[in-house]
Design an enzyme around this catalytic site. Structure first.
Site, PDB file in Angstrom:
ATOM      1  N   ARG A  31       0.857  -1.191   0.000  1.00 21.05           N
ATOM      2  CA  ARG A  31       0.000   0.000   0.000  1.00 21.05           C
ATOM      3  C   ARG A  31       0.889   1.236   0.000  1.00 21.05           C
ATOM      4  O   ARG A  31       1.891   1.288   0.717  1.00 21.05           O
ATOM      5  CB  ARG A  31      -0.888  -0.008   1.242  1.00 21.05           C
ATOM      6  CG  ARG A  31      -1.925   1.090   1.239  1.00 21.05           C
ATOM      7  CD  ARG A  31      -2.735   1.111   2.526  1.00 21.05           C
ATOM      8  NE  ARG A  31      -2.126   1.975   3.524  1.00 21.05           N
ATOM      9  CZ  ARG A  31      -2.779   2.525   4.550  1.00 21.05           C
ATOM     10  NH1 ARG A  31      -4.072   2.269   4.727  1.00 21.05           N
ATOM     11  NH2 ARG A  31      -2.164   3.287   5.420  1.00 21.05           N
ATOM     12  N   TYR A  67      -2.994  11.316   6.607  1.00 18.68           N
ATOM     13  CA  TYR A  67      -3.318   9.977   7.059  1.00 18.68           C
ATOM     14  C   TYR A  67      -2.460   8.939   6.330  1.00 18.68           C
ATOM     15  O   TYR A  67      -2.319   8.992   5.110  1.00 18.68           O
ATOM     16  CB  TYR A  67      -4.800   9.656   6.788  1.00 18.68           C
ATOM     17  CG  TYR A  67      -5.009   8.174   6.792  1.00 18.68           C
ATOM     18  CD1 TYR A  67      -5.072   7.488   7.996  1.00 18.68           C
ATOM     19  CD2 TYR A  67      -5.025   7.446   5.607  1.00 18.68           C
ATOM     20  CE1 TYR A  67      -5.165   6.109   8.021  1.00 18.68           C
ATOM     21  CE2 TYR A  67      -5.122   6.072   5.620  1.00 18.68           C
ATOM     22  CZ  TYR A  67      -5.196   5.406   6.827  1.00 18.68           C
ATOM     23  OH  TYR A  67      -5.269   4.047   6.850  1.00 18.68           O
ATOM     24  N   ASP A 120      -5.189   3.928  -0.167  1.00 18.93           N
ATOM     25  CA  ASP A 120      -6.344   4.158   0.700  1.00 18.93           C
ATOM     26  C   ASP A 120      -6.759   5.631   0.632  1.00 18.93           C
ATOM     27  O   ASP A 120      -5.985   6.517   0.999  1.00 18.93           O
ATOM     28  CB  ASP A 120      -5.947   3.784   2.146  1.00 18.93           C
ATOM     29  CG  ASP A 120      -7.147   3.717   3.083  1.00 18.93           C
ATOM     30  OD1 ASP A 120      -8.221   4.194   2.709  1.00 18.93           O
ATOM     31  OD2 ASP A 120      -6.977   3.178   4.198  1.00 18.93           O
ATOM     32  N   HIS A 158      -9.340   6.835   2.288  1.00 16.28           N
ATOM     33  CA  HIS A 158      -9.845   7.137   3.626  1.00 16.28           C
ATOM     34  C   HIS A 158     -11.058   8.051   3.634  1.00 16.28           C
ATOM     35  O   HIS A 158     -11.112   9.021   4.406  1.00 16.28           O
ATOM     36  CB  HIS A 158      -8.709   7.691   4.516  1.00 16.28           C
ATOM     37  CG  HIS A 158      -8.663   6.979   5.813  1.00 16.28           C
ATOM     38  ND1 HIS A 158      -9.091   7.523   6.994  1.00 16.28           N
ATOM     39  CD2 HIS A 158      -8.290   5.723   6.104  1.00 16.28           C
ATOM     40  CE1 HIS A 158      -8.964   6.640   7.945  1.00 16.28           C
ATOM     41  NE2 HIS A 158      -8.485   5.529   7.440  1.00 16.28           N
ATOM     42  N   GLU A 195      -8.974   2.101  -2.084  1.00 13.98           N
ATOM     43  CA  GLU A 195      -9.792   1.785  -0.901  1.00 13.98           C
ATOM     44  C   GLU A 195     -10.544   3.017  -0.387  1.00 13.98           C
ATOM     45  O   GLU A 195     -10.004   4.130  -0.422  1.00 13.98           O
ATOM     46  CB  GLU A 195      -8.838   1.263   0.182  1.00 13.98           C
ATOM     47  CG  GLU A 195      -9.487   1.017   1.511  1.00 13.98           C
ATOM     48  CD  GLU A 195      -8.462   0.620   2.570  1.00 13.98           C
ATOM     49  OE1 GLU A 195      -7.314   0.276   2.217  1.00 13.98           O
ATOM     50  OE2 GLU A 195      -8.816   0.677   3.753  1.00 13.98           O
ATOM     51  N   GLU A 208     -14.045  -1.018   5.905  1.00  9.07           N
ATOM     52  CA  GLU A 208     -13.411  -1.191   7.222  1.00  9.07           C
ATOM     53  C   GLU A 208     -14.236  -0.570   8.350  1.00  9.07           C
ATOM     54  O   GLU A 208     -14.053  -0.933   9.498  1.00  9.07           O
ATOM     55  CB  GLU A 208     -11.975  -0.658   7.235  1.00  9.07           C
ATOM     56  CG  GLU A 208     -11.880   0.847   7.161  1.00  9.07           C
ATOM     57  CD  GLU A 208     -10.445   1.359   7.158  1.00  9.07           C
ATOM     58  OE1 GLU A 208      -9.604   0.760   6.462  1.00  9.07           O
ATOM     59  OE2 GLU A 208     -10.175   2.344   7.849  1.00  9.07           O
ATOM     60  N   ARG A 251     -13.848  -5.132   2.764  1.00 16.42           N
ATOM     61  CA  ARG A 251     -12.749  -4.754   3.659  1.00 16.42           C
ATOM     62  C   ARG A 251     -13.056  -4.933   5.143  1.00 16.42           C
ATOM     63  O   ARG A 251     -12.323  -4.429   5.996  1.00 16.42           O
ATOM     64  CB  ARG A 251     -12.418  -3.266   3.421  1.00 16.42           C
ATOM     65  CG  ARG A 251     -11.581  -3.003   2.232  1.00 16.42           C
ATOM     66  CD  ARG A 251     -10.150  -3.394   2.465  1.00 16.42           C
ATOM     67  NE  ARG A 251      -9.451  -2.469   3.358  1.00 16.42           N
ATOM     68  CZ  ARG A 251      -8.527  -2.830   4.212  1.00 16.42           C
ATOM     69  NH1 ARG A 251      -8.181  -4.089   4.357  1.00 16.42           N
ATOM     70  NH2 ARG A 251      -7.927  -1.924   4.965  1.00 16.42           N
ATOM     71  N   GLU A 273      -4.567  -7.530   4.780  1.00 16.40           N
ATOM     72  CA  GLU A 273      -3.734  -6.425   5.268  1.00 16.40           C
ATOM     73  C   GLU A 273      -2.883  -6.933   6.437  1.00 16.40           C
ATOM     74  O   GLU A 273      -3.366  -7.621   7.327  1.00 16.40           O
ATOM     75  CB  GLU A 273      -4.637  -5.281   5.738  1.00 16.40           C
ATOM     76  CG  GLU A 273      -3.869  -4.051   6.194  1.00 16.40           C
ATOM     77  CD  GLU A 273      -4.812  -2.902   6.576  1.00 16.40           C
ATOM     78  OE1 GLU A 273      -6.023  -3.145   6.751  1.00 16.40           O
ATOM     79  OE2 GLU A 273      -4.324  -1.766   6.695  1.00 16.40           O
ATOM     80  N   TRP A 310     -11.865  11.926   7.698  1.00 15.30           N
ATOM     81  CA  TRP A 310     -10.399  11.791   7.748  1.00 15.30           C
ATOM     82  C   TRP A 310      -9.977  10.414   7.273  1.00 15.30           C
ATOM     83  O   TRP A 310     -10.752   9.496   7.275  1.00 15.30           O
ATOM     84  CB  TRP A 310      -9.845  12.034   9.156  1.00 15.30           C
ATOM     85  CG  TRP A 310     -10.040  10.895  10.091  1.00 15.30           C
ATOM     86  CD1 TRP A 310     -11.118  10.681  10.894  1.00 15.30           C
ATOM     87  CD2 TRP A 310      -9.151   9.805  10.303  1.00 15.30           C
ATOM     88  NE1 TRP A 310     -10.957   9.526  11.583  1.00 15.30           N
ATOM     89  CE2 TRP A 310      -9.758   8.958  11.248  1.00 15.30           C
ATOM     90  CE3 TRP A 310      -7.885   9.450   9.785  1.00 15.30           C
ATOM     91  CZ2 TRP A 310      -9.175   7.771  11.697  1.00 15.30           C
ATOM     92  CZ3 TRP A 310      -7.301   8.292  10.205  1.00 15.30           C
ATOM     93  CH2 TRP A 310      -7.951   7.451  11.147  1.00 15.30           C
TER      94      TRP A 310
HETATM   95  O1  KDG Z   1      -8.609   2.688  13.539  1.00 14.62           O
HETATM   96  C1  KDG Z   1      -8.513   3.239  12.282  1.00 14.62           C
HETATM   97  C2  KDG Z   1      -7.536   2.442  11.450  1.00 14.62           C
HETATM   98  O2  KDG Z   1      -7.814   1.075  11.577  1.00 14.62           O
HETATM   99  C3  KDG Z   1      -7.616   2.792  10.014  1.00 14.62           C
HETATM  100  O3  KDG Z   1      -7.373   4.146   9.851  1.00 14.62           O
HETATM  101  C4  KDG Z   1      -6.614   1.976   9.230  1.00 14.62           C
HETATM  102  O4  KDG Z   1      -7.501   2.761   7.143  1.00 14.62           O
HETATM  103  C5  KDG Z   1      -6.895   1.924   7.773  1.00 14.62           C
HETATM  104  C6  KDG Z   1      -6.410   0.740   7.053  1.00 14.62           C
HETATM  105  O5  KDG Z   1      -6.731   0.638   5.886  1.00 14.62           O
HETATM  106  O6  KDG Z   1      -5.723  -0.063   7.664  1.00 14.62           O
HETATM  107 MG    MG Z   2      -8.262   1.867   5.316  1.00 14.28          MG
END
Ligand code: KDG
Ligand code: MG
Length: 408
Positions: free
Chosen positions: A147, A159, A216, A218, A242, A268, A289, A345, A408
């Protein structure tokens, strides 16, 4: 056989974890992960105050029945706290069942469908030099999928970019900061959208076309921004993009999908199969995910993946360091058994974490394997765990340059 004890432990060896331990009257012990990053004590309370007493005297082998009893019986369904609590019970009962059978859990899920689970690691860097070093370090460790997260010109922190890219220092980007309140970060989507394709171009030029690369987003883009990014990244052949949008609006992904062939992964922060209903039946995503820890455990995840398999959608189980080694082991048993496995992951837990949680999983030639120990294959050292008391930590809050709170 009956459940005689159910205990909840909160510990902080490097970061906070919540663990459920279920013990049977003949002394078999099962563990479940109930960690919800930044909201740990809410799940500990849900378990301690509303669930553990209901487990005493129940037959630990009745996993489906216990799952339905906790899910339907509470009346209040779904949500991250409820589903993490149910997941912990479910995984602990599967651990017990597999230990009683004398088999590693994956054998009870249908046996191995592959030799190991392809894992991806997190490379990051504020600039290309740091990012390339981080990618090289991951390749040396044996990762075969990576990643990529990078800094964005004009933004101080982003992030997914680690404070240090050196594994063993602060390589694991940990967004949860230990403090009494969340830190605040800044965000500028237009700057991000301009920058990211140039980074992937540079990475492909340096590392070639073969290496599977992931990214990602996010939840930070609108559907049309996500569509634009997906299109812009097509020449760099991503394994997945992602969380491109905040997908509680499942219909948003229809728009993204119409514009790009970049594979999409999401989920997630989802916690039930219902969160995926439109996404799966309309084939708007390519990878599911969810974390075992946040989506109701092995029982719910096996059904979710079987549902996804009907639509050729694969797994990509969430496995950051805020999933404990118990949750990670549960994921690996599923990864090995299900037919529609995609990727897993794999961030690395800190040495302190791995002293408290003794694991039997392995990482060889880019593949994870849960090991052959009966059950999940994780032991929890209660005495050592007590030396690491809970320490409040919060995920950050993000603001646009004008101060507006943003995803975020
Ligand atoms: O608790 C938040 C994290 O698990 C997250 O930000 C991690 O986005 C994430 C990932 O893809 O692992
Ligand atoms: Mg993620």
């Amino acid at each position: 056989m009956k459940i005689s004890h159910a205990d909840v432990f909160v510990t902080s060896p490097g970061r906070n974890f919540v663990t459920l331990k279920i013990t049977t009257d003949d002394g078999v012990v099962g563990y479940g992960d109930a960690t919800l990053n930044g909201r740990e004590l809410a799940v500990a309370s849900y378990l301690r105050d509303h669930v553990t007493s209901l487990l005493i005297g129940r037959d630990p082998h009745r996993i489906e029945d216990t799952w339905q009893y906790l899910y339907r019986g509470a009346y209040w369904r779904r949500g991250p706290v409820t589903m993490a609590a149910i997941a912990a019970v479910d995984v602990a009962l599967w651990d017990i069942k597999a230990k009683v059978a004398g088999l590693p859990l994956y054998q009870l899920l249908g046996g191995a469908s592959r030799t190991g689970a392809l894992a991806y690691g997190h490379a990051s860097g504020f600039d290309l030099e740091a990012l390339f070093d981080s990618i090289r370090e991951h390749l040396e460790l044996g990762y075969r999928a990576i990643r990529i997260q990078t800094g964005v010109p004009g933004l101080d922190s982003v992030y997914g970019v680690a404070a240090s890219t050196k594994i063993g220092e602060r390589y694991d980007y940990e967004p949860a900061q230990r403090s009494a309140a969340p830190s605040e970060e800044q965000w500028d989507t237009r700057a991000y959208l301009r920058h990211v394709p140039t980074v992937f171009e540079a990475v492909r030029n340096e590392f070639g076309p073969e290496l599977p690369l992931l990214h990602d987003g996010h939840h930070r883009m609108t559907p049309i921004q996500a569509a634009k990014l997906g299109k812009a990244l097509e020449p760099y052949d991503l394994f997945w993009l992602e969380d491109c949008t905040p997908a509680e609006n499942q219909e948003a992904l229809r728009l993204v999908r119409q514009h790009t062939t970049t594979p999409l992964a999401i989920g997630e922060i989802f916690n039930t199969a219902f969160d995926y209903q439109t996404l799966i039946t309309e084939q708007l995503i390519d990878y599911v995910r969810s974390a075992v820890t946040h989506t109701g455990g092995i029982t719910a995840m096996k059904k979710l993946f079987d549902f996804a398999a009907l639509y050729q959608i694969k797994s990509g189980i969430h496995g950051p360091t805020d999933i404990s080694p118990v949750g990670q082991a549960a994921a690996l048993h599923l990864d090995l058994a299900i037919h529609n496995f995609g990727i897993q992951e794999y961030m690395r837990h800190s040495p302190e974490t791995l002293e408290v949680f003794k694991t039997s999983y392995s990482f060889t030639d880019g593949l994870l394997h849960p090991g052959e120990t009966p059950g999940l294959g994780v032991e929890y050292d209660e005495q050592l765990a007590e030396k690491f008391p809970y320490d409040p930590a919060y995920l950050p809050v993000n603001r646009l340059l004008d101060g507006t709170v943003h995803d975020w």
